[in-house]
Design a protein around this motif. Structure first.
Motif, short mmCIF file in Angstrom:
data_model
loop_
_atom_site.label_atom_id
_atom_site.label_comp_id
_atom_site.label_asym_id
_atom_site.label_seq_id
_atom_site.Cartn_x
_atom_site.Cartn_y
_atom_site.Cartn_z
N ALA A 172 0.42 6.38 41.51
CA ALA A 172 0.13 7.83 41.65
C ALA A 172 0.81 8.28 42.76
O ALA A 172 0.99 9.51 43.13
N LEU A 173 1.54 7.57 43.74
CA LEU A 173 2.33 8.16 44.86
C LEU A 173 3.49 8.92 44.30
O LEU A 173 4.00 9.70 44.91
N ARG A 174 3.66 8.79 43.15
CA ARG A 174 4.96 9.41 42.43
C ARG A 174 4.80 10.78 41.82
O ARG A 174 5.38 11.54 41.22
N ASP A 175 3.16 11.02 41.61
CA ASP A 175 2.72 12.40 41.19
C ASP A 175 3.05 13.48 41.98
O ASP A 175 2.88 13.19 43.24
N PRO A 176 3.50 14.37 41.37
CA PRO A 176 3.87 15.46 42.20
C PRO A 176 2.71 16.13 43.13
O PRO A 176 3.04 16.56 44.18
N LEU A 177 1.47 16.29 42.45
CA LEU A 177 0.39 16.89 43.35
C LEU A 177 0.16 15.77 44.42
O LEU A 177 -0.19 16.44 45.51
N VAL A 178 0.27 14.55 44.42
CA VAL A 178 -0.03 13.62 45.41
C VAL A 178 0.97 13.62 46.28
O VAL A 178 0.91 14.00 47.46
#
Length: 146
Positions: free
Chosen positions: A56-62
């Motif tokens: 999830a750390l790679r998710d743009p929102l995150v």
């Protein structure tokens, strides 16, 4: 943000959320939490589970939300009020970019970060905090003390 009402201690529950999503809620970017079942409205302690969802750390929102935010785990890091719980109707866009299609969306308001995380154990289902844990949290948020 609305004016918070003072919760009664027996009305407060805990919700455990994996990082980095808890940090996104505390930052004010993520205003919903996805769950497989309906939850009741009311105050919740925001507890971080012991594991971090590394993909999830790679998710743009995150990624754009987490600049300079700590990823505390295994502790109560804040409080929030669930003001609504809904599912998006079929054939409609999600209520926020954070919403999962088949999940219940807990709409969070009055999110308040604790200055000092309080170590605690949590559960994925709504859980009742001990009186000691609740006292430690409310010491940091005297305006919420019943």
């Amino acid at each position: 943000m609305t004016t918070p009402s003072t919760p009664a201690p027996d009305e407060i529950r805990g919700i455990s959320i994996r990082q980095p999503y808890a940090a996104c809620i505390l930052a004010g970017a993520k205003t919903i939490e996805n769950r497989p079942a309906r939850w009741r409205t009311g105050w919740v302690l925001l507890h971080t589970s012991k594991t971090i969802d590394r993909p999830a750390l790679r998710d743009p929102l995150v990624a754009r939300t987490l600049r300079d935010h700590d990823l505390v785990t295994g502790a109560v890091v804040g409080v929030a009020r669930i003001v609504d719980c809904h599912q998006d109707p079929e054939d409609t866009p999600p209520c926020t970019p954070w919403a999962h299609r088949d999940a219940w969306h807990l709409v969070l308001d009055d999110v308040q970060k604790l200055q000092l995380p309080v170590p605690a154990r949590g559960q994925i289902v709504p859980w009742r905090p001990t009186n000691d844990l609740l006292d430690q949290v409310l010491q940091q948020l005297p305006h919420l003390r019943p």
